[in-house]
Design an enzyme around this catalytic site. Structure first.
Site: not given
Length: 544
Positions: A88, A184, A186
């Site tokens: 990002c 993202h 994660e």
């Protein structure tokens, strides 16, 4: 053999944090892949590192990369010659450094999105999505959270994924292992995100996946023995919580009775806690333990104090005072034995054990930029200022779930390994207002009932932390035919992977009904029970 630092034992991924609410999740995903990683603030000077990472991940951020006060990475990171992944804001930072353009976008992307992976035909450029199975429509579901986006590619970069509104959703350098993704990977909302991270750390960075608690134990025990030598002694504070219990057991495994545990009863512990901890550590685990009852001293100093930070400081400072006094006794005994027995005696007490965890370290980092200290953690700093002891923190690199796994491998009983966390300042920060013996007794009783009912319902192990807070308000109630005007308690239960974020636990209504009924009927002075349904963020797990 010289003491081996963790970076010489394990390949390490460096995560540079720009203040994203998701930064800690990057660390978690790497650990789940059995890859050791370490998070540092984005202002970290690369030249100050004493170790070289195998790869670098740049996190997201709430900032705009082009804003005057935007945080920026040390340019030296791009001269390390190791793979880099920007997530990002991290992607936008890579673009900024390499001559791309980032702008505010009229179509902001928040939430789920479907990306299309673009194959370049070159192995190095396609490595980030190599082997990842696409969905039926050929796309990949991911989680977006950005208002700015890359609007022109930097020189020598190519597109490796896009969406209809974001043509440069993922990019790669033509010849260097530098990648960026606008989404993202994660977060759990990106179903294949962990595979993207795995592709980077394992395939691109070629990290050895040796990080596990099975491998950690023998290496850490060897490290402790190397540090302490054949005769060096260690003291450490224990509370009966998971962290200090596992740390104490690990230390006992390493140096046996040369480790001395000290428990300070500050008067604001759970019901019968000191007795339970004494049995648990001495009888069940074989650890040397001294319990010091200093409750009168603590309560005298807390008299009239309502401010939570003052409570923390009073309890912290008094704890240090009491602990130092007890430590001095043990040190004197060690000196006496050394004088009497000479070479046959144990050595001096030189080390102080603390059960600091990695989330403590992360949340205690304070720097100029997007990250700031959230609250003072009792495990970090303070105790060594007046003590001539060296610090040893065997759990410093671990998350809570890793500590529990470590405890199980050390054969600590499940009912101990599975205990919920308890704050260092104890019930003092669960009593909103002045701490008195009456208030402590009320809270101890209510909390004991609550945990008993949670266990009886078979829910204790599904909850990460559960407790009662005593509120500084009274409410009108009815008992029999009489009007009551008594105190209110709040019950709290959260679920979390790592305590960096948390969701409130959804109880079956009948369980809440039973909890409320028992507390209002059995705890004198309480006539109302409320349930806290606040997640973290915006709240914290504890009330104070």
């Amino acid at each position: 053999m010289a003491t081996e630092e963790i970076h010489s034992l394990y390949d390490t991924i460096l995560i540079l944090d720009f203040g994203s609410q998701y930064s800690h999740l990057i660390t978690r995903r790497c650990r789940e892949l059995n890859v050791y990683c370490e998070m540092l603030p984005c202002t970290q000077k690369i030249s100050d590192l004493s170790w070289k990472p195998k790869g670098v991940i740049l996190s997201g951020s709430p900032y705009s990369v082009y804003a005057p006060d935007a945080p920026h990475v040390d340019p030296e990171v791009f001269t390390l010659g190791v793979p880099i992944l920007g997530i990002c804001y991290g992607l936008q930072e890579i673009a900024r450094v390499h001559g791309g353009t980032v702008d505010a976008h009229t179509h902001r992307e928040y939430g789920y999105a479907k990306i299309e992976v673009v194959k370049t035909g070159k192995k190095e450029q396609d490595a980030l999505f190599e082997g990842i199975e696409m969905e039926a429509d050929g796309g990949l579901q991911v989680w977006m959270s950005h208002g700015d986006q890359l609007t022109s590619l930097p020189p020598n970069f190519v597109t490796i994924a896009s969406t209809p509104t974001s043509p440069y959703t993922a990019v790669a350098h033509e010849s260097k292992p530098i990648y960026g993704v606008q989404f993202h990977p994660e977060v759990s909302h990106s179903p294949k995100g962990k595979e993207v991270i795995a592709a980077f750390v394992k395939n691109v960075c070629s990290v050895r996946d040796g990080w596990s608690m099975e491998s950690f134990i023998p290496k850490e025990i060897a490290r402790i023995r190397q540090i302490c030598g054949e005769k060096g002694q260690v003291i450490g504070a224990v509370s009966g919580g998971v962290d200090s219990t596992v740390a104490a057991k690990l230390m006992h495994e390493a140096i046996g009775d040369r480790f001395h545990a000290i428990m300070v009863d500050n008067g604001v512990l759970r019901k019968d806690e000191a007795k339970k901890v004494h049995k648990m550590l001495t009888v069940d685990l074989g650890v040397n333990l001294t319990v010091v009852d200093a409750s009168e001293l603590f309560l005298a100093r807390l008299k009239g104090v309502e401010d939570p930070e003052r409570k923390r400081k009073i309890i912290g400072n008094t704890f240090i005072e009491v602990f130092e006094a007890e430590a001095a006794k043990l040190e004197a005994a060690a000196e006496k034995e050394l004088a009497e027995k000479g070479g046959e005696a144990k050595g001096k007490i030189e080390w102080l054990l603390q059960g600091t965890l990695y989330p403590d370290v992360i949340e205690s980092i304070s720097f100029k930029g997007p990250s700031a200290t959230i609250k003072t953690h009792h495990n970090v700093g303070g105790l060594l200022e007046d003590m001539k002891l060296k610090l040893i923190e065997p759990l410093r690199e671990l998350f809570k779930d890793e500590v529990r796994a470590l405890g199980r491998l050390l054969n600590i009983p499940e009912h101990l390994v599975g205990r919920h966390p308890f704050p260092g300042p104890g019930l003092a920060i669960r009593i909103l207002g002045e701490v008195t013996r009456e208030q402590i007794a009320i809270l101890q009783h209510a909390d004991d009932i609550y945990i008993e009912e949670v266990r009886a319902a078979g829910l204790y192990d599904q909850i990460s932390q559960a407790f009662v807070a005593l509120l500084p308000v009274k409410a009108v109630g009815v008992a029999g035919d009489a009007r009551t005007y008594d105190q209110v308690v709040a019950v709290r239960a959260v679920s979390t992977e790592d305590f960096m974020t948390a969701d409130w636990f959804v109880f079956p209504p009948q369980v809440l009904k039973r909890i409320s009924s028992r507390i209002t009927n059995e705890v004198k002075g309480v006539n109302r029970v409320v349930y806290d349904i606040t997640s973290k963020p915006p709240g914290t797990v504890e009330w104070l």
